[in-house]
Design an enzyme around this catalytic site. Structure first.
Site, PDB file in Angstrom:
ATOM      1  N   LYS A   1     -12.578  28.509-128.906  1.00 29.60           N
ATOM      2  CA  LYS A   1     -12.223  27.393-129.792  1.00 29.60           C
ATOM      3  C   LYS A   1     -12.521  27.658-131.260  1.00 29.60           C
ATOM      4  O   LYS A   1     -11.962  27.010-132.126  1.00 29.60           O
ATOM      5  CB  LYS A   1     -12.911  26.109-129.319  1.00 29.60           C
TER       6      LYS A   1
ATOM      7  N   SER B   1     -17.153  16.325-126.985  1.00 28.69           N
ATOM      8  CA  SER B   1     -18.531  16.475-126.527  1.00 28.69           C
ATOM      9  C   SER B   1     -18.821  17.938-126.278  1.00 28.69           C
ATOM     10  O   SER B   1     -19.900  18.309-125.867  1.00 28.69           O
ATOM     11  CB  SER B   1     -18.756  15.664-125.256  1.00 28.69           C
TER      12      SER B   1
ATOM     13  N   GLU C   1      -5.683  25.002-113.816  1.00 26.09           N
ATOM     14  CA  GLU C   1      -6.380  23.730-114.053  1.00 26.09           C
ATOM     15  C   GLU C   1      -7.339  23.423-112.907  1.00 26.09           C
ATOM     16  O   GLU C   1      -7.163  23.904-111.786  1.00 26.09           O
ATOM     17  CB  GLU C   1      -5.359  22.583-114.068  1.00 26.09           C
TER      18      GLU C   1
ATOM     19  N   GLY D   1      -7.796  17.579-112.108  1.00 26.96           N
ATOM     20  CA  GLY D   1      -7.102  17.254-113.365  1.00 26.96           C
ATOM     21  C   GLY D   1      -5.844  18.081-113.482  1.00 26.96           C
ATOM     22  O   GLY D   1      -5.685  18.864-114.411  1.00 26.96           O
TER      23      GLY D   1
ATOM     24  N   ASP E   1      -2.832  17.452-114.328  1.00 27.43           N
ATOM     25  CA  ASP E   1      -1.760  16.820-115.106  1.00 27.43           C
ATOM     26  C   ASP E   1      -0.759  17.839-115.646  1.00 27.43           C
ATOM     27  O   ASP E   1       0.431  17.551-115.746  1.00 27.43           O
ATOM     28  CB  ASP E   1      -2.360  16.032-116.267  1.00 27.43           C
TER      29      ASP E   1
ATOM     30  N   SER F   1     -12.526  31.929-120.873  1.00 17.55           N
ATOM     31  CA  SER F   1     -12.398  31.187-122.134  1.00 17.55           C
ATOM     32  C   SER F   1     -13.722  30.793-122.783  1.00 17.55           C
ATOM     33  O   SER F   1     -13.747  30.487-123.976  1.00 17.55           O
ATOM     34  CB  SER F   1     -11.522  29.952-121.922  1.00 17.55           C
TER      35      SER F   1
HETATM   36  C1  LIG Z   1     -11.411  23.621-124.449  1.00 15.93           C
HETATM   37  C2  LIG Z   1     -11.601  24.654-123.415  1.00 15.93           C
HETATM   38  C3  LIG Z   1     -10.575  25.006-122.512  1.00 15.93           C
HETATM   39  C4  LIG Z   1      -9.240  24.308-122.496  1.00 15.93           C
HETATM   40  O1  LIG Z   1      -8.526  24.537-123.686  1.00 15.93           O
HETATM   41  P1  LIG Z   1      -7.242  23.657-124.048  1.00 15.93           P
HETATM   42  O2  LIG Z   1      -6.745  24.247-125.312  1.00 15.93           O
HETATM   43  O3  LIG Z   1      -7.699  22.232-124.197  1.00 15.93           O
HETATM   44  O4  LIG Z   1      -6.295  23.805-122.906  1.00 15.93           O
HETATM   45  C5  LIG Z   1     -10.810  26.024-121.610  1.00 15.93           C
HETATM   46  N1  LIG Z   1     -11.992  26.662-121.564  1.00 15.93           N
HETATM   47  C6  LIG Z   1     -13.006  26.356-122.394  1.00 15.93           C
HETATM   48  C7  LIG Z   1     -14.274  27.113-122.283  1.00 15.93           C
HETATM   49  C8  LIG Z   1     -12.847  25.342-123.357  1.00 15.93           C
HETATM   50  O5  LIG Z   1     -13.857  25.041-124.179  1.00 15.93           O
END
Ligand SMILES: *Cc1c(COP(=O)(O)O)cnc(C)c1O
Length: 319
Positions: free
Chosen positions: A52, A77, A203, A207, A209, A303
């Site tokens: 992010k 959060s 997903e 969730g 969606d 991620s």
């Molecule tokens: C926010 C987040 C996601 C999902 O990302 P989106 O762009 O909302 O689909 C996946 N993994 C981690 C670790 C995140 O912080």
């Protein structure tokens, strides 16, 4: 609003001096288990512990001098809060983050630690978006949304750009999905750098969606998902992320919380990397055999790695 590969390339130049080029790891255990060649893009090693930072920095770096001076507000959060706080500190942009009173203490402290002002709200009877918009109006702040914004998703897509630059073309790219910022950005990168690659969003089953929207061909929302994948507790994709996903993503898969825990601990043990539940979504779908992986070259985005170890230890003990 269209987001192109050129936008990703520009985002990449913008974030390169400050973001880490995270490692791409592989494991012969996992290759043997899946019969595939698997390349993990490890964003758990990104600054603040998740991809992010890429989107947040790309968005804040493009604000006008006036907007930078007044500051930004975000509601989250989790990792988006820390990402906006850190990007704000690096760029000298004051950041205000709206967080629930029951947010994990570590995340509150991390956000404050990056110098952001935290405004707490009661999640049981207040709407964080309304609070953020009110603050924005009163103080002249710019709202930085968590996923449905061209600058955010272009930044997130640089993770897949780096991965494919390092590995060469892929047969499949698997990406965790909450609101779809990461998935849509990565799909734009894959389409350009590896056009034959199938891009798959993963997903939490609670969730789903994104899967429902993808199948229905229109945006579908679900009630607030009850899942340990806290970074993917979104009720729907965004209008922009969905339009990109519809065009550039091949399919969706889901995993249950039980599967997620099992394979998250497997990654900890076998690859020696700390991954948070949401961060393990795509790897889990692959390892749980939800995809015909045999003989393929597969990219998997891990991620993030921000997980409370005390919580994880309790989950492990309970198994
Ligand atoms: C926010 C987040 C996601 C999902 O990302 P989106 O762009 O909302 O689909 C996946 N993994 C981690 C670790 C995140 O912080």
């Amino acid at each position: 609003m269209e987001v192109t590969y050129a936008d990703l390339a520009a985002a990449h130049e913008r974030i390169k001096p400050v973001a880490k080029r995270t490692p791409v790891l592989s494991s012969s255990t996992i290759d043997d288990l899946t019969g595939a060649r698997v390349h993990f893009k490890c964003e758990n090693f990104q600054r603040m512990g998740a991809f992010k930072f890429r989107g947040a920095y790309n968005a804040l770096a493009q604000l006008s001098a006036q907007q930078r001076k007044k500051g930004v507000v975000a509601f989250s959060s989790g990792n988006h809060a820390q990402a906006v706080a850190l990007a704000g500190r690096l760029l000298g942009v004051p950041a205000t983050i709206v967080m629930p009173t029951d947010a994990p203490r570590v995340k509150l402290e991390a956000t404050r630690g990056y110098g952001a002002e935290v405004v707490l709200y009661d999640a049981s009877n207040e709407d964080r978006q309304i609070i953020a918009e009110k603050l924005a109006a009163e103080r002249g702040l710019t709202v930085i949304p968590p996923f449905d914004h061209p600058h955010i998703l272009a930044g997130q897509g640089t993770a897949a750009k780096e991965l494919i630059e390092d590995t060469g073309p892929l047969d499949v790219l698997m990406v965790p999905c909450g609101g779809g910022g990461l998935l849509s950005g990565c799909a734009i990168a894959a389409k350009h750098l590896s056009p034959a690659c199938r891009v798959i969003g993963v997903e939490p089953a609670a969730g789903d969606d994104g899967l429902r929207s993808f199948r229905a061909g229109k945006l579908v929302s679900v009630p607030l998902p009850d899942t340990i994948a806290d970074g993917a507790r979104t009720m729907s994709l965004g209008a922009l992320t969905f339009s990109i996903i519809r065009e550039n993503v091949s399919d969706f898969l889901t995993v249950t919380d039980d599967e997620l825990l099992h394979w998250m601990f497997f990654l900890w043990e076998r690859m020696k990397i700390v991954v948070e539940p949401t961060g393990a979504l795509a790897a889990c779908a692959l390892l749980a055999g939800k995809l015909d992986a045999r003989g393929r070259k597969i990219g998997v985005v891990i991620s993030g790695g921000n997980v409370d170890l005390g919580w994880a230890a309790k989950q492990l003990a309970a198994r």
